[in-house]
Design a protein around this motif. Structure first.
Motif, PDB file in Angstrom:
ATOM      1  N   ASP A   1       0.536  -1.261   0.153  1.00  9.30           N
ATOM      2  CA  ASP A   1      -0.177   0.069  -0.551  1.00  9.30           C
ATOM      3  C   ASP A   1       1.020   0.966   0.111  1.00  9.30           C
ATOM      4  O   ASP A   1       1.041   1.980  -0.520  1.00  9.30           O
ATOM      5  CB  ASP A   1      -0.982  -0.586   1.182  1.00  9.30           C
ATOM      6  CG  ASP A   1      -2.010   1.019   1.325  1.00  9.30           C
ATOM      7  OD1 ASP A   1      -1.924   2.179   0.973  1.00  9.30           O
ATOM      8  OD2 ASP A   1      -2.963   0.815   2.207  1.00  9.30           O
ATOM      9  N   ASP A   2       2.057   1.221   0.872  1.00 13.23           N
ATOM     10  CA  ASP A   2       2.631   2.385   0.921  1.00 13.23           C
ATOM     11  C   ASP A   2       4.007   2.566   0.099  1.00 13.23           C
ATOM     12  O   ASP A   2       3.623   4.052  -0.920  1.00 13.23           O
ATOM     13  CB  ASP A   2       4.070   2.086   2.510  1.00 13.23           C
ATOM     14  CG  ASP A   2       4.470   3.706   2.231  1.00 13.23           C
ATOM     15  OD1 ASP A   2       4.211   4.837   1.955  1.00 13.23           O
ATOM     16  OD2 ASP A   2       5.707   3.354   2.906  1.00 13.23           O
ATOM     17  N   LEU A   3       3.869   1.593  -0.961  1.00 15.45           N
ATOM     18  CA  LEU A   3       4.522   1.686  -2.337  1.00 15.45           C
ATOM     19  C   LEU A   3       4.030   1.752  -3.045  1.00 15.45           C
ATOM     20  O   LEU A   3       4.487   1.779  -4.607  1.00 15.45           O
ATOM     21  CB  LEU A   3       5.774   0.312  -2.538  1.00 15.45           C
ATOM     22  CG  LEU A   3       6.381   0.113  -0.919  1.00 15.45           C
ATOM     23  CD1 LEU A   3       7.352  -1.538  -1.684  1.00 15.45           C
ATOM     24  CD2 LEU A   3       7.688   0.992  -1.655  1.00 15.45           C
ATOM     25  N   GLY A   4       2.828   1.729  -3.131  1.00 18.04           N
ATOM     26  CA  GLY A   4       1.673   2.392  -4.668  1.00 18.04           C
ATOM     27  C   GLY A   4       1.559   1.788  -5.813  1.00 18.04           C
ATOM     28  O   GLY A   4       0.620   1.461  -6.479  1.00 18.04           O
ATOM     29  N   VAL A   5       1.090  -0.163  -5.028  1.00 23.47           N
ATOM     30  CA  VAL A   5       0.148  -1.190  -5.924  1.00 23.47           C
ATOM     31  C   VAL A   5       0.079  -1.772  -4.909  1.00 23.47           C
ATOM     32  O   VAL A   5      -1.188  -2.912  -5.550  1.00 23.47           O
ATOM     33  CB  VAL A   5       1.642  -2.001  -6.210  1.00 23.47           C
ATOM     34  CG1 VAL A   5       2.886  -0.623  -7.182  1.00 23.47           C
ATOM     35  CG2 VAL A   5       2.827  -2.264  -4.400  1.00 23.47           C
ATOM     36  N   HIS A   6      -1.251  -0.979  -4.278  1.00 20.88           N
ATOM     37  CA  HIS A   6      -1.815  -2.145  -3.448  1.00 20.88           C
ATOM     38  C   HIS A   6      -3.471  -2.333  -4.331  1.00 20.88           C
ATOM     39  O   HIS A   6      -3.327  -3.469  -4.140  1.00 20.88           O
ATOM     40  CB  HIS A   6      -2.467  -1.300  -2.047  1.00 20.88           C
ATOM     41  CG  HIS A   6      -3.303  -2.258  -1.478  1.00 20.88           C
ATOM     42  ND1 HIS A   6      -4.926  -1.543  -1.172  1.00 20.88           N
ATOM     43  CD2 HIS A   6      -3.513  -3.197  -0.387  1.00 20.88           C
ATOM     44  CE1 HIS A   6      -5.288  -2.940  -1.008  1.00 20.88           C
ATOM     45  NE2 HIS A   6      -4.942  -3.843  -0.323  1.00 20.88           N
ATOM     46  N   ASP A   7      -4.039  -1.241  -4.727  1.00 25.73           N
ATOM     47  CA  ASP A   7      -4.899  -1.298  -5.705  1.00 25.73           C
ATOM     48  C   ASP A   7      -4.488  -2.256  -6.154  1.00 25.73           C
ATOM     49  O   ASP A   7      -5.607  -3.530  -7.368  1.00 25.73           O
ATOM     50  CB  ASP A   7      -5.047  -0.130  -6.986  1.00 25.73           C
ATOM     51  CG  ASP A   7      -6.114   1.117  -5.837  1.00 25.73           C
ATOM     52  OD1 ASP A   7      -5.923   0.242  -4.265  1.00 25.73           O
ATOM     53  OD2 ASP A   7      -6.422   2.332  -5.531  1.00 25.73           O
ATOM     54  N   ALA A   8      -3.923  -2.340  -7.891  1.00 22.66           N
ATOM     55  CA  ALA A   8      -3.044  -3.112  -8.379  1.00 22.66           C
ATOM     56  C   ALA A   8      -2.670  -4.889  -8.108  1.00 22.66           C
ATOM     57  O   ALA A   8      -3.372  -5.888  -8.322  1.00 22.66           O
ATOM     58  CB  ALA A   8      -1.927  -3.036  -9.468  1.00 22.66           C
TER      59      ALA A   8
END
Length: 483
Positions: free
Chosen positions: A62-69
Motif C-alpha cells: 500500500d505504501d509503495l503504491g501498488v496495493h490496488d493493482a
C-alpha cells in the motif's frame, strides 16, 4: 567480461529482480535515489512458487503504491476440498480465520502468483523512472572505502556507493563475499511445484489429495486472476521429479481422480528440497544481503517472500537517508540488528508449520513483528501496561479527527504524531528543529486507545521510533540519527 570498459555509475546496485530487489528499487526511486537493478536472467521470473502476501506485506505494498493493482490481481485463499477415490470427504482451511480491525485493516493473506506480483512491481518501478537491466550475470564484486565495483560476464562494470544482494538462495554476491549460510534440511523429500492448465477441476476451491498407499501428497491450487493451477507434489527421498508435461501428467493421474490428459499444459515447473538456512551476517561493508540471499525458508506458511519484501522496506529508507547526508552512515548498522532476529524467528515458524508443529495463524500475518530491542527504538514512558504500544512496534492504522493514520503515514516522510488532549504538546519541536529527519509531517489526533496519550515519532517504514509522554528528548533522538 569487459573489465576495461568505462564503468556505469549509480548510487545503489541491486543484484536480482525478484520481489525483494524490485520492492527496494521502488522505495529508493520514490526517494530520488539513483538505483540500478541487474538480473542475470533474460526476463522476470516466470513461476508462482511464492503466492501468498501476508497482511503486513499488504500494508507495505500500500505504501509503495501498488496495493490496488495487487488486490485486482489476486483473491482470498479458497477453502480446500479433500478428495478420496474421487469423492469429496472433507474441507481444509489453509489459514486460521481473522477479521480486519481498525488498527489492522488487512486481516488475511492475499493470493497473487509471484510472476504477477513481480510484473506489478516492475511496472511501478518503471512509472517512477527506475530500470532493470536483464542478461547481466555477476562475475565478481569488490569494495573499497568509497564504494563497490561489480563486474559481469558481459557488459561494462558498475560502480556504486552501495550494493544489495537480492539474488536468491544461491546468491552469487553472498558467495563472492565469503559469507557463510547456516541451516538445515527441513524435509529430505523433494517437492515439485508447477503452473499448469487442468481440465475437470473447479476453480472455487483448493484441491487436496492425501497420500494413498505407496503414493505421495498432491495439492492443486487455482491461481487467482489466471486460467492456471499450481500443482504441488511431494516425493520420496532420493527421487528426481520429472518436470516434463508427461511427468506431471503421470503424477496427477496416479494421485487423483483426474486423467493424465486433463493436464493440458505446463507453463513453469521446478523441484526443490525444503530447507531453512540463514546467512551468518546480513552485511559486509557497503554490501547488504536481503531476501533469499540472506534467509531461505520452507514455503509452508508463506513467510519467505513476505520476509524478503520487508527486508527491502527496512533497508530502503535507511540507504536513502545516508546517501542524502540526512543521516550518519551508522544508521545502516540497524538493518542487520533489526532484520536478522526477525528472519530467524520466521525461519523457525516456517519450519514448524512444515512439520505440522504450528498453525498458520496470527504469527504468519507478520503484524506483530517489531523492533523493540533496536537502537532506533527509544521508549521514554514509564509504567506501561504489558499490552501497550511501545517504541519499536508497528504503528496501527485508525481514523480519528477526520484523519486516517495510514493515509498520513504513506510516503517517504517521518510522522510526528501527538495523541490526546492530555499530552504536553507545548514543547513539541518544529520539524525543522529535528536534525537527521529531513521530512517530517506533524499530525494531531484526539485520544486513541491503540496508542494511548503521548507523542510518537513514526519511522518512514511505519514503526514507532520514539515515544514519550512529552516531547522531551525527541530532538536528541533525531540528532543521534544525523550523527
Amino acid at each position: 567480461m569487459n573489465t576495461h570498459a568505462p564503468a556505469q555509475h549509480t548510487d545503489v546496485l541491486i543484484v536480482g529482480a525478484g520481489p525483494t530487489g524490485l520492492a527496494l528499487a521502488i522505495d529508493l526511486a520514490r526517494r530520488g535515489v539513483d538505483a540500478l537493478v541487474v538480473e542475470r536472467a533474460g526476463a522476470l521470473f516466470p513461476g508462482s512458487r511464492g503466492k501468498g502476501l501476508q497482511p503486513r506485506t499488504l500494508e507495505v505494498l500500500d505504501d509503495l503504491g501498488v496495493h490496488d493493482a495487487i488486490r485486482a490481481a489476486g483473491a482470498s485463499y479458497p477453502v480446500g476440498v479433500i478428495w478420496q477415490d474421487g469423492v469429496r470427504t472433507g474441507e481444509h482451511r489453509m489459514f486460521d480465520a481473522a477479521e480486519p480491525t481498525e488498527g489492522a485493516p488487512y486481516a488475511e493473506p492475499w493470493m497473487v502468483p509471484q510472476w504477477r506480483t513481480q510484473e506489478i512491481l516492475a511496472a511501478r518501478l518503471a512509472e517512477l523512472g527506475g530500470e532493470i537491466t536483464f542478461g547481466r550475470e555477476l562475475a565478481g564484486i569488490e569494495q573499497d572505502p568509497e564504494g563497490v565495483t561489480a563486474t559481469f560476464v558481459s557488459g561494462p562494470p558498475v560502480r556504486a556507493r552501495y550494493a544489495v544482494a537480492a539474488d536468491g538462495g544461491r546468491s552469487t554476491v553472498r558467495r563472492a563475499l565469503g559469507i557463510g549460510m547456516t541451516g538445515e534440511s527441513v524435509d529430505p523429500s523433494p517437492m515439485l511445484v508447477a503452473d499448469v492448465r487442468i481440465e475437470g477441476l473447479d476453480r472455487d476451491h483448493m484441491h487436496v489429495f492425501p497420500p494413498a498407499e505407496g503414493g505421495g501428497y498432491l495439492a492443486i491450487w487455482p491461481l487467482a486472476s489466471t486460467d492456471e493451477f499450481q500443482v504441488v507434489a511431494a516425493f520420496p527421498e532420493g527421487t528426481e521429479p520429472d518436470l516434463s508435461l508427461d511427468g506431471i501428467r503421470k503424477v496427477v493421474g496416479a494421485r487423483s481422480h483426474l486423467a493424465p490428459g486433463d493436464v493440458t499444459e505446463v507453463r513453469w515447473a521446478s523441484d526443490f528440497r525444503p530447507r531453512a538456512a540463514m546467512a551468518d551476517r546480513f552485511r559486509d561493508g557497503r554490501v547488504f544481503l536481503a531476501g533469499d540471499s540472506a534467509h531461505v525458508h520452507s514455503p509452508a506458511g508463506g513467510q519467505g517472500l513476505n520476509t524478503s519484501v520487508q527486508d527491502a522496506y527496512n533497508l530502503g529508507w535507511k540507504l536513502a537517508a545516508v546517501l542524502s547526508g540526512e543521516a550518519h552512515a551508522s544508521l545502516l548498522d540497524s538493518y542487520e540488528e533489526e532484520r536478522l532476529p526477525v528472519a530467524a524467528d520466521m525461519l523457525g515458524l516456517s519450519t514448524r508449520i512444515h512439520r505440522g508443529e504450528a498453525r498458520r495463524g496470527e504469527a504468519t500475518r507478520q503484524l506483530g513483528i517489531g523492533y523493540r530491542a533496536s537502537a532506533l527504538a527509544v521508549e521514554t514512558r514509564d509504567g506501561l501496561a504489558e499490552e501497550a504500544l511501545r517504541a519499536g512496534d508497528r504503528a496501527p492504522d485508525g481514523v480519528r479527527g477526520g484523519l486516517r493514520l495510514f493515509d498520513e503515514f504513506r510516503g517517504t516522510h517521518w510522522t510526528l504524531l501527538t495523541v490526546g488532549a492530555g499530552s504536553d504538546v507545548a514543547g513539541l519541536p518544529e520539524p525543522s528543529a529535528l536534525p537527521g529527519l529531513a521530512d517530517v509531517r506533524t499530525v494531531r489526533i484526539p485520544s486513541y486507545e491503540e496508542y494511548g496519550d503521548g507523542v510518537f515519532l513514526i519511522r518512514p517504514d511505519g514503526y514507532v521510533g520514539w515515544a514519550g509522554t512529552t516531547a522531551e528528548g525527541l530532538a536528541s533522538y533525531a540528532a543521534a540519527i544525523s550523527g
